[in-house]
Design an enzyme around this catalytic site. Structure first.
Site, PDB file in Angstrom:
ATOM      1  N   GLU A  90       0.741  -1.497   0.226  1.00 18.24           N
ATOM      2  CA  GLU A  90      -0.311  -0.003   0.131  1.00 18.24           C
ATOM      3  C   GLU A  90       0.820   0.938   0.085  1.00 18.24           C
ATOM      4  O   GLU A  90       0.450   2.240  -0.238  1.00 18.24           O
ATOM      5  CB  GLU A  90      -1.262  -0.012   1.137  1.00 18.24           C
ATOM      6  CG  GLU A  90      -1.831  -0.950   1.117  1.00 18.24           C
ATOM      7  CD  GLU A  90      -3.148  -1.607  -0.341  1.00 18.24           C
ATOM      8  OE1 GLU A  90      -3.257  -0.019  -0.494  1.00 18.24           O
ATOM      9  OE2 GLU A  90      -3.304  -2.177  -0.616  1.00 18.24           O
ATOM     10  N   TRP A 139       1.567   1.900  -3.291  1.00 14.06           N
ATOM     11  CA  TRP A 139       0.385   2.464  -4.200  1.00 14.06           C
ATOM     12  C   TRP A 139       0.868   3.695  -4.023  1.00 14.06           C
ATOM     13  O   TRP A 139       0.316   4.226  -5.120  1.00 14.06           O
ATOM     14  CB  TRP A 139      -0.976   1.921  -3.726  1.00 14.06           C
ATOM     15  CG  TRP A 139      -1.667   0.672  -4.401  1.00 14.06           C
ATOM     16  CD1 TRP A 139      -1.064  -0.698  -3.759  1.00 14.06           C
ATOM     17  CD2 TRP A 139      -1.584   0.567  -6.256  1.00 14.06           C
ATOM     18  NE1 TRP A 139      -1.747  -1.313  -4.981  1.00 14.06           N
ATOM     19  CE2 TRP A 139      -1.851  -0.543  -5.761  1.00 14.06           C
ATOM     20  CE3 TRP A 139      -2.065   1.692  -6.790  1.00 14.06           C
ATOM     21  CZ2 TRP A 139      -2.593  -1.256  -7.107  1.00 14.06           C
ATOM     22  CZ3 TRP A 139      -2.854   1.215  -7.977  1.00 14.06           C
ATOM     23  CH2 TRP A 139      -2.422  -0.133  -8.056  1.00 14.06           C
ATOM     24  N   TRP A 150     -20.710  12.604 -18.881  1.00 14.28           N
ATOM     25  CA  TRP A 150     -21.209  13.586 -17.520  1.00 14.28           C
ATOM     26  C   TRP A 150     -22.470  14.196 -17.599  1.00 14.28           C
ATOM     27  O   TRP A 150     -22.486  15.056 -18.101  1.00 14.28           O
ATOM     28  CB  TRP A 150     -19.703  13.870 -17.098  1.00 14.28           C
ATOM     29  CG  TRP A 150     -18.489  12.999 -16.875  1.00 14.28           C
ATOM     30  CD1 TRP A 150     -17.174  13.604 -17.731  1.00 14.28           C
ATOM     31  CD2 TRP A 150     -17.997  12.355 -16.264  1.00 14.28           C
ATOM     32  NE1 TRP A 150     -16.369  12.486 -17.972  1.00 14.28           N
ATOM     33  CE2 TRP A 150     -16.802  12.006 -16.903  1.00 14.28           C
ATOM     34  CE3 TRP A 150     -18.857  11.088 -15.692  1.00 14.28           C
ATOM     35  CZ2 TRP A 150     -16.011  10.701 -16.422  1.00 14.28           C
ATOM     36  CZ3 TRP A 150     -17.928  10.311 -15.165  1.00 14.28           C
ATOM     37  CH2 TRP A 150     -16.961  10.105 -15.785  1.00 14.28           C
ATOM     38  N   ASN A 167     -10.320   3.195   3.242  1.00 18.34           N
ATOM     39  CA  ASN A 167     -10.025   3.175   1.915  1.00 18.34           C
ATOM     40  C   ASN A 167     -10.827   2.275   0.905  1.00 18.34           C
ATOM     41  O   ASN A 167     -11.317   2.832   0.258  1.00 18.34           O
ATOM     42  CB  ASN A 167      -8.681   2.538   1.638  1.00 18.34           C
ATOM     43  CG  ASN A 167      -8.230   1.622   0.087  1.00 18.34           C
ATOM     44  OD1 ASN A 167      -8.409   3.220  -1.268  1.00 18.34           O
ATOM     45  ND2 ASN A 167      -7.722   1.321   0.263  1.00 18.34           N
ATOM     46  N   TRP A 183     -15.628  12.374 -12.546  1.00 16.74           N
ATOM     47  CA  TRP A 183     -14.391  12.292 -11.430  1.00 16.74           C
ATOM     48  C   TRP A 183     -13.981  13.497 -10.841  1.00 16.74           C
ATOM     49  O   TRP A 183     -13.786  13.219  -9.663  1.00 16.74           O
ATOM     50  CB  TRP A 183     -13.779  11.337 -11.685  1.00 16.74           C
ATOM     51  CG  TRP A 183     -12.630  11.760 -12.471  1.00 16.74           C
ATOM     52  CD1 TRP A 183     -12.710  11.442 -13.864  1.00 16.74           C
ATOM     53  CD2 TRP A 183     -11.374  12.196 -12.186  1.00 16.74           C
ATOM     54  NE1 TRP A 183     -11.632  12.268 -15.002  1.00 16.74           N
ATOM     55  CE2 TRP A 183     -10.885  12.324 -13.721  1.00 16.74           C
ATOM     56  CE3 TRP A 183     -10.801  12.363 -11.194  1.00 16.74           C
ATOM     57  CZ2 TRP A 183      -9.719  13.204 -13.791  1.00 16.74           C
ATOM     58  CZ3 TRP A 183      -9.184  13.667 -11.124  1.00 16.74           C
ATOM     59  CH2 TRP A 183      -8.871  13.846 -12.749  1.00 16.74           C
ATOM     60  N   TRP A 228      -8.766   8.555  -8.203  1.00 16.38           N
ATOM     61  CA  TRP A 228     -10.102   9.073  -8.531  1.00 16.38           C
ATOM     62  C   TRP A 228     -10.493   8.364  -9.967  1.00 16.38           C
ATOM     63  O   TRP A 228     -10.947   8.038 -10.479  1.00 16.38           O
ATOM     64  CB  TRP A 228     -10.457  10.615  -8.589  1.00 16.38           C
ATOM     65  CG  TRP A 228     -11.566  10.689  -7.329  1.00 16.38           C
ATOM     66  CD1 TRP A 228     -10.686  11.067  -6.254  1.00 16.38           C
ATOM     67  CD2 TRP A 228     -12.824  10.737  -6.818  1.00 16.38           C
ATOM     68  NE1 TRP A 228     -11.369  11.837  -5.593  1.00 16.38           N
ATOM     69  CE2 TRP A 228     -12.613  10.900  -6.124  1.00 16.38           C
ATOM     70  CE3 TRP A 228     -13.557  10.336  -7.653  1.00 16.38           C
ATOM     71  CZ2 TRP A 228     -13.906  11.009  -4.498  1.00 16.38           C
ATOM     72  CZ3 TRP A 228     -15.163  10.138  -7.208  1.00 16.38           C
ATOM     73  CH2 TRP A 228     -15.182  10.642  -5.676  1.00 16.38           C
TER      74      TRP A 228
HETATM   75  P1  FAD Z   1      -3.200   2.295   5.166  1.00 15.50           P
HETATM   76  O1  FAD Z   1      -3.574   0.815   4.647  1.00 15.50           O
HETATM   77  O2  FAD Z   1      -2.398   1.440   6.604  1.00 15.50           O
HETATM   78  O3  FAD Z   1      -2.393   2.160   3.847  1.00 15.50           O
HETATM   79  C1  FAD Z   1      -0.728   2.591   4.743  1.00 15.50           C
HETATM   80  C2  FAD Z   1      -0.092   3.957   4.178  1.00 15.50           C
HETATM   81  O4  FAD Z   1      -0.127   3.587   2.712  1.00 15.50           O
HETATM   82  C3  FAD Z   1      -1.207   4.968   3.844  1.00 15.50           C
HETATM   83  O5  FAD Z   1      -1.223   6.004   4.464  1.00 15.50           O
HETATM   84  C4  FAD Z   1      -1.401   5.396   2.237  1.00 15.50           C
HETATM   85  O6  FAD Z   1      -0.059   6.224   2.359  1.00 15.50           O
HETATM   86  C5  FAD Z   1      -0.467   4.850   1.092  1.00 15.50           C
HETATM   87  N1  FAD Z   1      -1.336   3.959   1.097  1.00 15.50           N
HETATM   88  C6  FAD Z   1      -2.654   3.258   0.844  1.00 15.50           C
HETATM   89  N2  FAD Z   1      -3.332   2.467   0.046  1.00 15.50           N
HETATM   90  C7  FAD Z   1      -3.096   3.878  -0.781  1.00 15.50           C
HETATM   91  C8  FAD Z   1      -3.532   3.896  -1.955  1.00 15.50           C
HETATM   92  N3  FAD Z   1      -4.786   3.259  -2.701  1.00 15.50           N
HETATM   93  N4  FAD Z   1      -3.473   4.631  -2.928  1.00 15.50           N
HETATM   94  C9  FAD Z   1      -2.179   5.521  -2.347  1.00 15.50           C
HETATM   95  N5  FAD Z   1      -1.726   5.467  -1.444  1.00 15.50           N
HETATM   96  C10 FAD Z   1      -2.243   4.283  -0.713  1.00 15.50           C
HETATM   97  N6  FAD Z   1      -4.520   8.309  -0.181  1.00 15.50           N
HETATM   98  C11 FAD Z   1      -3.764   9.518  -0.030  1.00 15.50           C
HETATM   99  O7  FAD Z   1      -3.145   9.678   0.365  1.00 15.50           O
HETATM  100  N7  FAD Z   1      -4.178  10.738   0.086  1.00 15.50           N
HETATM  101  C12 FAD Z   1      -5.751  11.337  -0.623  1.00 15.50           C
HETATM  102  O8  FAD Z   1      -5.435  11.969  -1.464  1.00 15.50           O
HETATM  103  C13 FAD Z   1      -5.835  10.065  -0.997  1.00 15.50           C
HETATM  104  N8  FAD Z   1      -7.244  10.305  -1.850  1.00 15.50           N
HETATM  105  C14 FAD Z   1      -7.957   8.855  -2.249  1.00 15.50           C
HETATM  106  C15 FAD Z   1      -8.477   8.867  -3.391  1.00 15.50           C
HETATM  107  C16 FAD Z   1     -10.015   7.501  -3.722  1.00 15.50           C
HETATM  108  C17 FAD Z   1     -11.348   8.052  -4.676  1.00 15.50           C
HETATM  109  C18 FAD Z   1      -9.456   6.572  -3.401  1.00 15.50           C
HETATM  110  C19 FAD Z   1     -10.482   5.049  -3.219  1.00 15.50           C
HETATM  111  C20 FAD Z   1      -8.357   6.120  -2.479  1.00 15.50           C
HETATM  112  C21 FAD Z   1      -7.690   7.279  -1.921  1.00 15.50           C
HETATM  113  N9  FAD Z   1      -6.393   7.951  -1.068  1.00 15.50           N
HETATM  114  C22 FAD Z   1      -5.468   8.346  -1.208  1.00 15.50           C
HETATM  115  C23 FAD Z   1      -5.348   5.936  -0.886  1.00 15.50           C
HETATM  116  C24 FAD Z   1      -6.439   4.923   0.152  1.00 15.50           C
HETATM  117  O9  FAD Z   1      -7.894   5.230   0.973  1.00 15.50           O
HETATM  118  C25 FAD Z   1      -5.332   6.280   1.701  1.00 15.50           C
HETATM  119  O10 FAD Z   1      -4.304   5.969   1.728  1.00 15.50           O
HETATM  120  C26 FAD Z   1      -5.868   5.501   2.734  1.00 15.50           C
HETATM  121  O11 FAD Z   1      -7.330   5.236   3.233  1.00 15.50           O
HETATM  122  C27 FAD Z   1      -5.271   5.519   3.657  1.00 15.50           C
HETATM  123  O12 FAD Z   1      -5.701   5.773   5.109  1.00 15.50           O
HETATM  124  P2  FAD Z   1      -4.417   4.371   6.336  1.00 15.50           P
HETATM  125  O13 FAD Z   1      -3.178   5.471   6.515  1.00 15.50           O
HETATM  126  O14 FAD Z   1      -5.205   4.279   7.310  1.00 15.50           O
HETATM  127  O15 FAD Z   1      -3.808   3.390   5.412  1.00 15.50           O
END
Ligand code: FAD
Length: 477
Positions: free
Chosen positions: A279, A282, A310, A345, A363, A386
């Protein structure tokens, strides 16, 4: 001539593993400056929730710097002007910072670098924000990656990223430089203070970032591979705002996780750990995409989506923003976002799919709302995610994957606890009915004190019909 270094802090509000800070300290005396720049053209202004976070992050960083003998100068203005003025007025000989990756910030930073060099000021920049910078990874053909799995496989096969560096114990500051007060940056809401939910939810400091990470490593990460999809349990790290503001180092996370696994200091399995680090991967991948395809921020990555029809529907957009769609999991997510500045997420994916594939809104309308309301709003992850959900991104969700908001709720919030927390008017609805109150027998609703259309809205769309329409449009592109 005395050597004087200016450390320009930006998306790196921490003292541990901060290469620009360490460089400044090694070449002291040095001054730290944070510039709130809402003037430079094309640099996207921070959203409201991010500004609230920034206010508290700066307060905490300032105290940390001062406790070590240094000073943090705060300024509001165009970064280039402020840097040039400080260099002139304080006879600075060297300016250092950690790199940013949006196109507008790079253009600005290049201009500043050129100007300073032309005036014989030393300039150095470093990587603090990522495990590896975008240009460090290339496909066998020398092109950027567009698909996550090979990107991350390449990352894992490369030599380990550098070990994190500890925070300096002492700082030798430059005294007497004028600073704006934190309040002069005007980061907090001016009139109606809507930020209580954010400050109640989060401890906004570098110490809290590190403590939360270690707590997660000890208790939360075991089972991550399954629990990460469950908004009703505390199954993810919630580190995203700290990462977005650079309050915790990704290298620190990476190496601490690897060490903990090797030393048997975590109950996490290899699968949990791999999944968690993927993650973080990602996040890296999103920056890789944004760096090589800067138009990702505003344009469909796949141009065929430019003809997507849209809809213009301000009322539906507002119902979505306020968590009044009549689909409980969507409403819970949107209210969690509004109240706490963060959303799980899985629920982000559900609400985004709903906006794009059920309500047929662009979006970018959703991305803009997230940018304004998320405390972790991130220029790379937000746009890439997005576009992923909308199906128009690189390595996107297949277009035929239209999330069913009811069955997603049943699957990932099986007892409805998440919904009960954020949609309290449904708190007494039986679990069997909580994910689709519009399908519940009137008796069940009246016993739970729910009157559809009065205490909780009717659904704003018919999901089954919307799905058929979305598939028709998408398959015709
Ligand atoms: P954990 O599951 O604990 O993951 C650890 C770290 O990995 C996160 O803190 C984050 O930095 C990174 N990460 C995890 N999942 C993703 C992912 N899918 N894409 C990129 N990085 C990821 N994340 C953001 O940091 N900023 C945003 O503006 C953002 N916008 C999003 C918009 C949409 C529509 C979606 C579907 C996802 C978005 N995310 C975003 C990704 C993700 O949802 C969040 O990073 C995550 O929910 C953060 O929670 P956590 O720290 O507990 O994640």
């Amino acid at each position: 001539m005395t050597h004087k270094t200016l450390v320009w802090l930006r998306h790196d509000l921490r003292l541990h593993d901060n290469p620009a800070v360490l460089h400044g300290v090694a070449n002291d005396p040095c001054a730290f400056v944070y510039i709130f720049d809402d003037i430079t053209p094309n640099v996207r202004p921070l959203g409201g929730a991010s500004k609230v976070w920034l206010h508290h992050a700066l307060a905490s960083l300032k105290a940390d710097i001062e406790a070590r003998g240094g000073t943090l100068i705060l300024r509001r203005g165009a970064a280039q002007e402020v840097i040039e003025q400080l260099v002139r007025d304080e006879a600075i000989t060297q300016v250092v910072w950690n790199r940013s990756y949006t196109a507008a910030e790079q253009i600005r930073d290049c201009a500043i670098k050129e100007h300073l060099k032309a005036h014989n000021i030393e300039v150095q920049s470093f990587n603090s924000h990522l495990l590896r910078e975008p240009w460090e990874l290339k496909t066998g053909q020398g092109t950027p990656y567009k698909v996550f799995t090979p990107f991350w496989r390449t990352h894992l096969a490369m030599p380990a990223v550098p070990y994190p560096q500890p925070a300096p114990k002492k700082l030798l500051g430059i005294s007497g430089i004028a600073s704006d007060s934190l309040d002069q940056l005007q980061l907090l809401p001016a009139h109606l203070n809507w930020s209580h939910g954010i400050t109640a939810e989060w401890q906004i400091s570098e110490q809290a970032a590190l403590a939360n990470f270690h707590e997660f490593l000890e208790r939360g990460i075991a089972g991550y591979a399954q629990n990460r999809d469950r908004p009703d349990v505390h199954g993810t790290s919630k580190l995203s705002p700290y990462l977005a503001f650079g309050m915790i180092s990704p290298r620190y996370i990476f190496h601490t996780c690897q060490n903990a696994l090797q030393m048997g200091q975590t109950a996490a399995s290899q699968i949990d750990m791999d999944r968690f680090l993927a993650e973080i991967g990602w996040r890296e991948f999103s920056y890789h995409l944004l760096y090589y395809f800067p138009e990702l921020a505003t344009r469909n990555f796949q141009p065929k989506f430019d003809t997507y029809p849209w809809e213009h529907n301000p009322e539906a957009l507002q119902r979505w923003q306020r968590g009044q769609t009549g689909f409980p999991i969507v409403d819970a997510g949107m209210r969690q976002l509004w109240q706490t500045g963060w959303m799980h997420n899985r629920v982000r994916m559900i609400v985004a799919s709903f906006l794009v594939k059920d309500v047929f809104l662009d979006w970018r309308a959703g991305e803009t709302w997230f940018w304004d309301t998320l405390v972790d709003a991130d220029p790379a992850s937000n746009t890439a995610s997005w576009q992923w959900v909308a199906g128009c991104g690189a390595d996107a969700a297949p277009y035929f994957r239209v999330f069913n908001p009811t069955s997603q709720g049943v699957k990932f919030d099986p007892k409805g606890d998440y919904i009960r927390k954020f949609v309290p008017e449904l708190a007494h609805v039986l679990t069997d009915s909580i994910h689709a109150p519009h399908e519940a027998p009137p008796f069940i609703l009246s016993q739970a004190g729910v009157t559809l259309g009065v205490t909780y809205p009717h659904p704003i769309v018919n999901h089954a019909k919307a799905r058929v329409r979305a598939l028709e449009i998408y398959s015709g592109l």
